[in-house]
Design a protein around this motif. Structure first.
Motif, PDB file in Angstrom:
ATOM      1  N   ILE A  56       0.870  -1.167   0.000  1.00  0.00           N
ATOM      2  CA  ILE A  56       0.000   0.000   0.000  1.00  0.00           C
ATOM      3  C   ILE A  56       0.904   1.213   0.000  1.00  0.00           C
ATOM      4  CG2 ILE A  56      -1.822   1.236   1.209  1.00  0.00           C
ATOM      5  CD1 ILE A  56      -2.695  -1.357   2.419  1.00  0.00           C
ATOM      6  N   LYS A  59       1.595   3.683   2.884  1.00  0.00           N
ATOM      7  CA  LYS A  59       1.031   3.102   4.106  1.00  0.00           C
ATOM      8  C   LYS A  59       1.918   1.967   4.623  1.00  0.00           C
ATOM      9  CE  LYS A  59      -2.795   5.555   3.708  1.00  0.00           C
ATOM     10  NZ  LYS A  59      -2.419   6.350   2.539  1.00  0.00           N
ATOM     11  N   SER A 187      -8.037   9.425   4.351  1.00  0.00           N
ATOM     12  CA  SER A 187      -6.585   9.230   4.408  1.00  0.00           C
ATOM     13  C   SER A 187      -6.190   7.758   4.315  1.00  0.00           C
ATOM     14  CB  SER A 187      -6.033   9.824   5.711  1.00  0.00           C
ATOM     15  OG  SER A 187      -6.646   9.217   6.835  1.00  0.00           O
ATOM     16  N   GLY A 188      -7.143   6.849   4.462  1.00  0.00           N
ATOM     17  CA  GLY A 188      -6.829   5.432   4.307  1.00  0.00           C
ATOM     18  C   GLY A 188      -6.872   4.630   5.591  1.00  0.00           C
ATOM     19  N   PHE A 191      -8.886   1.590   4.948  1.00  0.00           N
ATOM     20  CA  PHE A 191      -8.145   0.768   3.990  1.00  0.00           C
ATOM     21  C   PHE A 191      -7.072  -0.046   4.722  1.00  0.00           C
ATOM     22  CE2 PHE A 191      -5.277   0.517   0.147  1.00  0.00           C
ATOM     23  CZ  PHE A 191      -6.130  -0.320  -0.556  1.00  0.00           C
ATOM     24  N   ASN A 458      -2.887  10.923   3.350  1.00  0.00           N
ATOM     25  CA  ASN A 458      -2.989  10.487   1.958  1.00  0.00           C
ATOM     26  C   ASN A 458      -1.712  10.755   1.180  1.00  0.00           C
ATOM     27  OD1 ASN A 458      -5.465   9.291   1.630  1.00  0.00           O
ATOM     28  ND2 ASN A 458      -6.548  11.210   1.313  1.00  0.00           N
ATOM     29  N   SER A 511      -5.828   7.487  -2.454  1.00  0.00           N
ATOM     30  CA  SER A 511      -7.036   7.646  -1.646  1.00  0.00           C
ATOM     31  C   SER A 511      -8.162   6.815  -2.251  1.00  0.00           C
ATOM     32  CB  SER A 511      -7.448   9.121  -1.611  1.00  0.00           C
ATOM     33  OG  SER A 511      -7.711   9.580  -2.932  1.00  0.00           O
ATOM     34  N   ARG A 512      -9.325   6.842  -1.586  1.00  0.00           N
ATOM     35  CA  ARG A 512     -10.492   6.146  -2.121  1.00  0.00           C
ATOM     36  C   ARG A 512     -10.853   6.690  -3.494  1.00  0.00           C
ATOM     37  NH1 ARG A 512     -12.523   6.839   3.206  1.00  0.00           N
ATOM     38  NH2 ARG A 512     -13.881   8.508   2.498  1.00  0.00           N
TER      39      ARG A 512
END
Length: 764
Positions: A56, A59, A187-188, A191, A458, A511-512
């Motif tokens: 990711i 991330k 911001s995730g 996720f 993000n 991001s989404r």
């Protein structure tokens, strides 16, 4: 980006991991090597194994810290299951001894235990059993075989104190870890949480974490106080299967019993009637002259006494069968009811904000409010599951206090389910938006500080390393979605778009919204005859990926263009065009003002608006500084502020006393940052009677000194601009720091530094 850089393998760029190295070398983690059983150890190599879960972009740190939390949580859970099996078996053994001649001895041992200063029931029970074995009063291996052979029956009949087991496990094992994620909307956090959940599920499957089955048995004689049974995952299925077999045996016995009884009732009377009829016929026809028919019948009955015995035996057998069926019925009436199935009940998710349809969201009933999970009866399904609380501040103060105590005590007393205490949640993932952190109660925040935490954003720095990571992530993502391969050009387009979304060409955003755009590009390619995803698919998907609010704004903007009848090809005096940014404040529904503002910024569309001005020269100086702005009524509170700022700017350029100036903003849909430089240039054009280029759209802000400033959402203004927009003027700061021209999306841009240069560019 060189083509060979696209071939970098996952292992190559994630080969060394500082976080894992730091974790393994930490002396504070000796517990995991010393106190846990060797058979419960999970190889630390698992932490450095890289799979799609880890890929990711931006991330990696959050994922790696989360995997460490998973690692510790799995160690605790695996050890808890092993110890539970040992303690549960000991409890069954003690119960068997109580019911087979050793009750008084065991009660004496229990009295001694309660009076002992170093109370340890497991140790004392083991000593008692060892003494019986040494005295040859107890064949332990034989009895254990008997218990396991009839395990289902023993589980139901045994009086097991599960609270004792829970208390002992909590005293032996450390507090399960928590993982707190803080970051702005989109911001995730969710996720990351879902990827960690998938990672934990895979880890649990690999190392053999079974979870727990929780069942209840309601005795017909006392249905209000059910008996709670907790078993290792899978054993609950065996228990219910046992009762299903009991039920089938009952039905089979009843079926054959009814057949035998029906056959006897019908066959025996017919048979005797035929025999009696035959004897009477013989007497009537003279075949049995001199023979008394009744005496003959009596003799026949005497000869067939065995049949009478058979009937009597059948009647007695019927009573025996009824007693057996009654016993089976009693067992069947205690059939366990599922409270939690380790194999089928998903992880518990609470505090979700309208995300029931997102991939990875596991909820039994999406219609229920998320806080409904924070109730005793619902928590019965959570033993051994992982909790994800996506918006921690949304819990009430009472619920936060309850959760804080839950984290500290690691148990839940469920009175309405039979006074049973359960262990729950090997891991708790929690998330919060920064502006809502103030709503988290201090006791709960103190608990969170004892666990792991990360701040999630993000945007990440754009460099060669992160670009490689993005390409590899997109390749994994594409394969997971079943999409066609990317071309080099489409990957570079995706890279540039990630910078445009971050509003900074030196950064990237995952991001989404970005992933939705990638999905749209993959869908476009899959529905075409092309074997690849090309750059045109990516650019088109960026423009097509819009929220429901943005789609509604598009309709509103089309109506605006019909009314305004704009022409951007001719020059006009006193008219300046802006590239405005429209957000429908009335469609964004949210109680929190900060969240509402974030949603407004995220859900917006660019449009072209006209700012016009007239300047009537006065024959005599009036000294009134005549300046008036016509604006929609909803701007009434901002109109005076705009007038004051514009007046300050104009005083440095023209003699305000010589003109009666009117600025018309009626064709502007919404108050925008670009209005001040647009009004200034429109007024100068009207005063000097110089025509302004209508194809140059203003996309900048300014201060009263005339210095141009960056404008909000500059990249989004450009890539959502109408197709007729060909040129735009931006501030030097936005041009140098935010706008990336590697991918041509939207109008061509040029930069200026102040309003004087801007006016010169517009009128030259």
């Amino acid at each position: 980006m060189k083509k060979e850089n696209l071939q970098v393998s996952l292992e190559e760029y994630l080969k060394e991991d500082e976080e894992v190295t730091k974790f393994v070398s930490n002396e504070n983690n000796n517990f995991w090597n010393e106190q846990l059983k060797i058979s419960a150890q999970i190889p630390v190599d698992w932490l450095v194994e890289k799979d799609p879960t880890s890929v990711i972009v931006g991330k990696e740190k959050e994922i790696q810290v989360g995997k460490m939390v998973n690692y510790l949580g799995a160690q605790i859970e695996l050890q808890r299951e092993m110890r539970f099996a040992d303690l549960f078996t000991l409890m069954l053994e003690i119960d068997y001894l109580k019911k087979n001649g050793f009750r008084s001895d065991i009660e004496n041992v229990e009295i001694e235990m309660q009076n002992s200063p170093d109370y340890d029931w497991e140790r004392d029970y083991q000593k008692f059993i060892s003494r019986l074995v040494d005295e040859k009063k107890y064949n332990r291996s034989k009895i254990l075989k008997h218990i396991f052979k009839n395990l289902e029956k023993r589980i139901i009949e045994a009086e097991v104190d599960y609270n004792k087991i829970s208390d002992k496990l909590r005293s032996e094992l450390p507090t399960p870890p928590t993982f707190y994620l803080e970051g702005p909307m989109g911001s995730g956090k969710s996720f990351v949480q879902r990827r960690l959940m998938l990672s934990y599920m895979k880890l649990g499957k690999d190392v053999g974490i079974r979870g727990f089955d929780v069942l209840s048995i309601r005795d017909p004689l006392d249905s209000d106080r059910p008996k709670i049974i907790k078993l290792l995952g899978g054993d609950g299925i065996r228990l219910t299967t046992y009762y299903d077999n009991v039920l089938r045996r009952k039905k089979t016995v009843e079926k054959w019993k009814n057949k035998v009884i029906t056959g006897g009732i019908v066959a025996f009377p017919i048979y005797y009637a035929m025999r009696i009829g035959l004897q009477l016929a013989k007497y009537s026809w003279g075949l049995g002259i001199g023979v008394d028919p009744l005496a003959d019948i009596g003799m026949w009955v005497n000869e067939n006494f065995k049949w009478i015995a058979y009937i009597t035996t059948a009647a007695l057998g019927n009573k025996v069968i009824n007693a057996y069926i009654k016993r089976i019925s009693k067992v069947e009436s205690k059939r366990p009811e599922w409270l939690s199935n380790a194999k089928s009940v998903p992880p518990v998710y609470v505090g979700s904000v309208g995300r029931a349809n997102l991939e990875g969201e596991f909820k039994e009933n999406a219609e229920l409010p998320p806080q409904s999970w924070l109730r005793g009866s619902s928590m019965m399904t959570s033993d051994g599951k992982v909790a994800i609380i996506e918006q921690l501040p949304e819990l009430t103060a009472d619920e936060q206090s309850w959760l804080s105590q839950l984290i500290q005590e690691r148990e839940l007393s469920v009175g309405n389910k039979g006074e049973h205490t359960i262990d729950i949640f090997p891991i708790i993932y929690m998330g919060a938006n920064p502006h809502l952190v103030k709503n988290i109660e201090q006791p709960l925040m103190d608990r969170l500080q004892l666990g792991a935490s990360c701040y999630v954003i993000n945007e990440i720095e754009r460099n060669d390393k992160t670009e490689k990571k993005l390409f590899i992530f997109l390749e994994y993502y594409r394969k997971a979605k079943g999409g066609k391969p990317f071309t080099k050009e489409s990957l570079e387009a995706l890279l540039e778009i990630s910078s445009k979304l971050s509003e900074d060409k030196h950064q990237m955003e995952i991001s989404r919204r970005y992933l939705s755009m990638v999905d749209a590009a993959l869908d476009r390619a899959n529905h075409s005859k092309r074997p690849y995803v090309i750059a045109e698919d990516v650019v088109a998907s960026l423009k097509e990926t819009k929220s429901i609010v943005e789609q509604s704004l598009d309709v509103k903007i089309k109506e605006h263009y019909k009314i305004s009848e704009m022409n951007i090809t001719e020059k006009k005096v006193g008219v300046t065009k802006i590239l405005g940014y429209l957000t429908d404040k009335y469609m964004i529904e949210h109680n929190n003002a900060d969240i509402k503002k974030q949603l407004e910024d995220e859900n917006g569309v660019a449009y072209i608006a006209e700012v016009s001005a007239t300047a009537k020269e006065l024959r005599y100086q009036s000294g009134s500084n005549g300046l008036k702005i016509l604006a929609p009524k909803k701007w009434e509170d901002k109109r005076a502020h705009l007038e004051e700022r514009l007046r300050v700017m104009l005083k440095e350029t023209i003699n305000m006393g010589n003109y009666d100036i009117l600025v018309d903003l009626s064709k502007v849909l919404e108050d925008d940052e670009t209005l001040l430089p647009a009004m200034y240039t429109a007024v100068l054009s009207a005063v000097e009677n110089k025509p302004v280029k209508q194809d140059l759209l203003l996309a900048m802000n300014c201060n009263v000194k005339g210095e141009l400033l960056p404008v909000g959402k500059i990249n989004k203004r450009l890539y959502t601009a109408p197709s007729c927009a060909e040129k735009a003027v931006v501030s030097a700061y936005d041009f140098d720091n935010k706008i990336s021209n590697d991918l041509k999306i939207g109008p061509e841009v040029q930069k200026v530094s102040n309003v004087q240069n801007l006016y010169k560019v517009l009128t030259e």
